[in-house]
Scaffold this motif. Structure first.
Motif, PDB file in Angstrom:
ATOM      1  N   LYS A   3       0.853  -1.191   0.000  1.00 22.45           N
ATOM      2  CA  LYS A   3       0.000   0.000   0.000  1.00 22.45           C
ATOM      3  C   LYS A   3       0.888   1.240   0.000  1.00 22.45           C
ATOM      4  CE  LYS A   3      -3.471   2.369   2.803  1.00 22.45           C
ATOM      5  NZ  LYS A   3      -4.244   2.280   4.049  1.00 22.45           N
ATOM      6  N   ILE A   5       0.713   5.644  -0.646  1.00 20.05           N
ATOM      7  CA  ILE A   5      -0.143   6.828  -0.748  1.00 20.05           C
ATOM      8  C   ILE A   5       0.686   7.960  -1.345  1.00 20.05           C
ATOM      9  CG2 ILE A   5      -1.619   8.464   0.473  1.00 20.05           C
ATOM     10  CD1 ILE A   5      -1.738   6.302   2.756  1.00 20.05           C
ATOM     11  N   SER A  16      -4.559  13.402  -1.996  1.00 22.87           N
ATOM     12  CA  SER A  16      -3.801  12.156  -1.980  1.00 22.87           C
ATOM     13  C   SER A  16      -4.492  11.096  -2.826  1.00 22.87           C
ATOM     14  CB  SER A  16      -3.631  11.648  -0.548  1.00 22.87           C
ATOM     15  OG  SER A  16      -4.886  11.312   0.013  1.00 22.87           O
ATOM     16  N   GLU A  18      -4.311   6.685  -3.074  1.00 23.43           N
ATOM     17  CA  GLU A  18      -3.813   5.441  -2.496  1.00 23.43           C
ATOM     18  C   GLU A  18      -3.827   4.344  -3.544  1.00 23.43           C
ATOM     19  OE1 GLU A  18      -5.819   2.461   0.616  1.00 23.43           O
ATOM     20  OE2 GLU A  18      -5.462   4.480   1.409  1.00 23.43           O
ATOM     21  N   CYS A  36       5.367  10.751  -1.046  1.00 23.53           N
ATOM     22  CA  CYS A  36       4.613   9.499  -0.890  1.00 23.53           C
ATOM     23  C   CYS A  36       4.953   8.858   0.440  1.00 23.53           C
ATOM     24  CB  CYS A  36       4.867   8.548  -2.052  1.00 23.53           C
ATOM     25  SG  CYS A  36       6.508   7.826  -2.128  1.00 23.53           S
TER      26      CYS A  36
END
Length: 174
Positions: A3, A5, A16, A18, A36
């Protein structure tokens, strides 16, 4: 599963986006990406769309300013690096199209000149694992992500003026 962002501005400011997978065009989601945060996994981030241009390896942590990472522009695409727990194996070749000297690696190599007396690497075949190749010895300089496959000509991959002098496995420490 990884993950990451992305943020429009430096220091995790602005809008942002994701992602938990590859993204060929971050501009579809944000007008620009200047920082990030990686919450899990490993990714390659690129300063051009479609996984081109300068690339940088990121793992869990915060990256507050793209320009400190050697990027000439903001982040424009990203690729998630899958976790690999098996063996690692890659053949490197002195010339394009698998010509010249060939050496098989199963572990990191901090200098192909010191280890193999090989001054250049212009093609490779990654049989197992995921690797980072660096333009300078001792894992320095610009890098390129290599996943399993045949790479007959690095120039065709957008690295026309790069020579690879060291290689490192991407281990499951992500």
């Amino acid at each position: 599963m990884g993950k990451i962002i992305f943020y429009e501005d430096r220091n995790f400011q602005g809008r942002s986006y994701e992602s938990s997978s590859d993204c060929a065009e971050l501009n579809s989601y944000l007008s620009r990406c200047h920082s990030c945060r990686v919450e899990s996994g490993c990714f390659m981030v690129y300063d051009r769309s479609n996984y081109m241009g300068n690339q940088y390896f990121v793992r869990r942590g915060e990256y507050s300013d793209y320009s400190r990472m050697g990027m000439s522009d903001c982040f424009r695409s990203c690729r998630m690096i899958p976790m690999h727990r098996g063996s690692y194996r890659m053949r490197i070749y002195e010339r394009e199209s698998f010509g010249g000297q060939m050496h098989e690696l199963m572990d990191d190599c901090d200098s192909i000149m010191d280890r193999y007396r090989m001054s250049d690497c212009q093609s490779c075949n990654v049989m197992d694992g995921h690797w980072l190749m660096y333009e300078q010895p001792h894992y320095r300089g610009r890098m390129m992500y290599m996943r399993p496959g045949e790479y007959r000509n690095f120039r065709e991959m957008g690295s026309s003026n790069m020579r690879f002098m060291s290689m490192r496995r991407i281990t499951d420490t992500c």
